[in-house]
Write an enzyme that holds these catalytic residues in place. Sequence first.
Site: not given
Length: 449
Positions: A64, A61, A119
Amino acid sequence: MKRLSALFLTLIAAAAVVAVPFKAAAADVTYIKSETAVLMEANTGTVIYNKNMNKKMYPASITKIMTGLLALENCTLDEMMTASYNSVHSLPYNSSHIALDTGEQISVKDALYALAIESANDVANVFAEHIAGSNEAFGAMMTQRAKQLGANSTNFTNPHGLPEDEHYTTAYDMALITAQAIKKDGFCTYFNTNRYDMGTTNIRSETRSFWNANNFINGYDRVEGLLMSKTGWTEEAMHTLVTVAERNGVTLVAVVMSSEHKQEKFDDTIALFDYGFEKYYNLEINNDIIKGKVNPTVTTHEGVVAEIPAENYIAESFTVTIPKNLTEHDLKYDFSTVVPNSDKTVATGQVEVFYMENGAKISCGTHGFSVMLGEAMVNVQPKKMPLVLKIGLWLLYAALGALVLRLIWLMLRQLVIMENRRRIRERKRKQAMAKRRRNQQTNTTYRKK
């Protein structure tokens, strides 16, 4: 009672003894457990610590960060986005999300908080479709933006970081991407918020509350001068973490990837920051320093030598990151050839700043400078060739000339041989024809008799 008190004091003393070496070990970068890691000064790009920083890894993640950067670069905060069926229902049921529904509208501002705090993979998909039309097109956009920043070992295929074979990056590339992202207004606000309440939407009437599970943001672990932090985890990537902190004018980006346990990535990051802020500082190099280091004799890219007064050099101030045990006097400067403009009034070049450590050259980066030429101030001379080089070229030309003459002689000799052989064959042919005619005449005379 006295025994209990003595035992209690003994336990406290033992805990104190154990705590001291533990703290020292945490600040020692030789004990970094994550498979790859890098510590970079965000403004100068100087790499202070490196452990397999160019090894390609699954990012999870922390992907991102790039998604958030592109969102801020391509959208306004009050812009509304609509979740499609695919953006919501194409994700694994157990992946992180904020339970968006098909047709639900969300503002870019709310989506950024959801992306950074929760997230949210469904929100990442919404960003991708809103900005580029599809995850595939957005992945190509992410990759192109990464390469613009010098992250040439990165290939993104989705906006959320769930594992795909061709979705990878490196610790170094993530540091470059993050160093750019934190320059964007508002980015650090979203990626350094512990709680956010998202209001109602066209479908949901209740408020959604987002709580950050990042130890650095929720206060479980403390980092002085924290600017932002983003965690990541998948089974394939294991734990990943990107964090930025600033102290005394030094901004450090710490990236750790493939940490086996959750706490390891936080411990490794703390150790990296302790090391970087303790050992390094930023030093400004201004134009006066550059003038004091230049060699007045410069070489242009056209191969001519120009005598330039030092005061004609112009360089914007820039910053270098160096160890605290060094000063400006320990730095060295390597000036490149300069390229004059069309009317020969100004030339541009680059200067590399570096220092020596244990016999090795440690670069502090390369920066541009200008030189004011002007015909009255410049004594341009043909570039003189060293005598040794001249002799070498003469010998080379002589050898090439001898080789050419040898080849010509061999060709002429071969032509002479071929011509002699042709003449011999022609003579033998004429002799054979003459012999044949004599034989024919002898046979004719015999038949007549």
